[in-house]
Scaffold this active site. Sequence first.
Site, PDB file in Angstrom:
ATOM      1  CD  GLU A 296      -1.666   2.333  -6.900  1.00 20.15           C
ATOM      2  OE1 GLU A 296      -1.907   1.816  -8.004  1.00 20.15           O
ATOM      3  OE2 GLU A 296      -2.495   3.001  -6.260  1.00 20.15           O
TER       4      GLU A 296
ATOM      5  CD  GLU B 215      -3.153   7.328  -4.890  1.00 16.94           C
ATOM      6  OE1 GLU B 215      -1.928   7.550  -4.904  1.00 16.94           O
ATOM      7  OE2 GLU B 215      -3.782   6.869  -5.875  1.00 16.94           O
TER       8      GLU B 215
END
Length: 486
Positions: free
Chosen positions: A215, A318
């Site tokens: 991220e 994810e």
Amino acid sequence: MHFRGLLALAVALLATRPTALADETTTINPSANFGTWEGWGTSLAWWAKAFGTQTTLADIFFTRNTVTFNGQTLPGLGLNVIRYNAGATSTNKDPDGDVMVTSPDIKASRQMDAFWLDWTSTNANSSSWSWTVDANQRNMMALAIARGANLVELFSNSPVWWMCYNLNPSGSTDGSSDNLESWNWDQHAVYLATVAQWAATHWGVTFTSVEAFNEPSASYWVGPTGTQEGCHFDVNTMSNVIPFLRSELNARGLTNTIVSASDEKTYDIAITTFNGLSSTALADVGRINVHGYQGGGGRRDILFSDVSAKGKKLWNSEYGDSDGTGSQLVSNLMLDFVWLHPTAWVYWQVLDVSGWGLITADNDAKTTGAPSQKYFVLAQFTRHIRPGMRIIDGGSSYTVSAYDATAKKLVIVAVNTGAAQIINFDLSKFTTPGTNGALVQRWATQIGSSGMQYSAFNDTFISGTKFWSNFGQNVIMTFEVSNVVI
Ligand SMILES: *[C@@H]1O[C@H](CO)[C@@H](O)[C@H](O)[C@H]1NC(C)=O
Ligand SMILES: *[C@@H]1O[C@H](CO)[C@@H](O)[C@H](O)[C@H]1NC(C)=O
């Protein structure tokens, strides 16, 4: 009574009743090909650090056996993808005499051990490296592989603390600027490539892929008071680090280990990052990973078309949510199948706090609780849509379908979120739509806080070129049809 008999009765009743039972048909389209399924998985990291020696948990997640857990019988999920987290934390001083800066809000269970202790030497045999740390996560990786996990990704949440400007592996001081020191771009790659090489020679683990970012465009959850390891990277920095990672892997003979990127939090950020990578970096990327935290929002379709236009694979690497009923998971996974077309799908933490975990657990107290309905909802997919199957088109937003050419088996997973109704599955577009009268095995789970948990039934049969089933509200079902030819 066979279900067909019940249905005939229902149809007879319908004829006389004004409040007709709704009736839906979805036509499975075998000509679609959304790729060969690579698998289902979980990241290891925190839960494996806490519970990495527990073989029963390995049986539950990485086999399809029937496993007894806390007195309950569970259908093993058969996950074959695992993501091993290369840690960023160590307690030693660096050669300047500095120690790691620790976020006041990080739990000990989320601090992952780093193998590279200081910059004095890149030689993995030297005392700058410790290969005894992180034993539990490594143990769960070995247990998973022994049970059939065959796709293993090495991923990083933050560079090792001493490569960071503020020595804090939870994020840069403002959260939104790079924390990896620019003179350590290559060192971050050296770290990951060295772990991958050591895994190959000492652990018998060949990583399928290595991911240097997590991220990376995030700014609001990373920072010096972050609750986990995390690090922001500008897209430009990613474009610099990726070629280093490719060449460090090559230098260690790991030419078949691909570089994945960039594990952005949302589909929309992933589109921007993907299109922002330099062409040099993109050429070094073997797969695009995206996280599924945009839920029902975001342009999954654009990400898929952009990534597939460049010939790259795409994983939802994810996904997690706090909804233990399985409702959000089903809704978002269906959207992924219909619009994103990933070839693998990875749950974040299979053991986690209530709601998030498929099985409730406390990584700090090291206690486990019960599986949620979400566990059984996910089993409806993972036990049936298997690696090597071709993902086809279920014909509706509530149906996914996969085909096993070797076994001539068709798998259909469908969910009914509205009122109870019959759903017809039209197989007329197949060359051979199964055998008239043949059994269609089915499994059903109630989305919610209780109810059916992967219950099996042998009550459904092919009738001509279709079959049907009576779905209660918020029920997800899986069907397996034999002798199907596309
Ligand atoms: C570490 O030492 C072993 C055995 O002494 C040797 O085979 C290996 O190549 C060395 N590894 C590195 C990275 O130097
Ligand atoms: C359904 O039939 C199959 C094939 O005969 C069998 O293996 C399975 O155990 C049966 N399931 C149930 C729930 O009866």
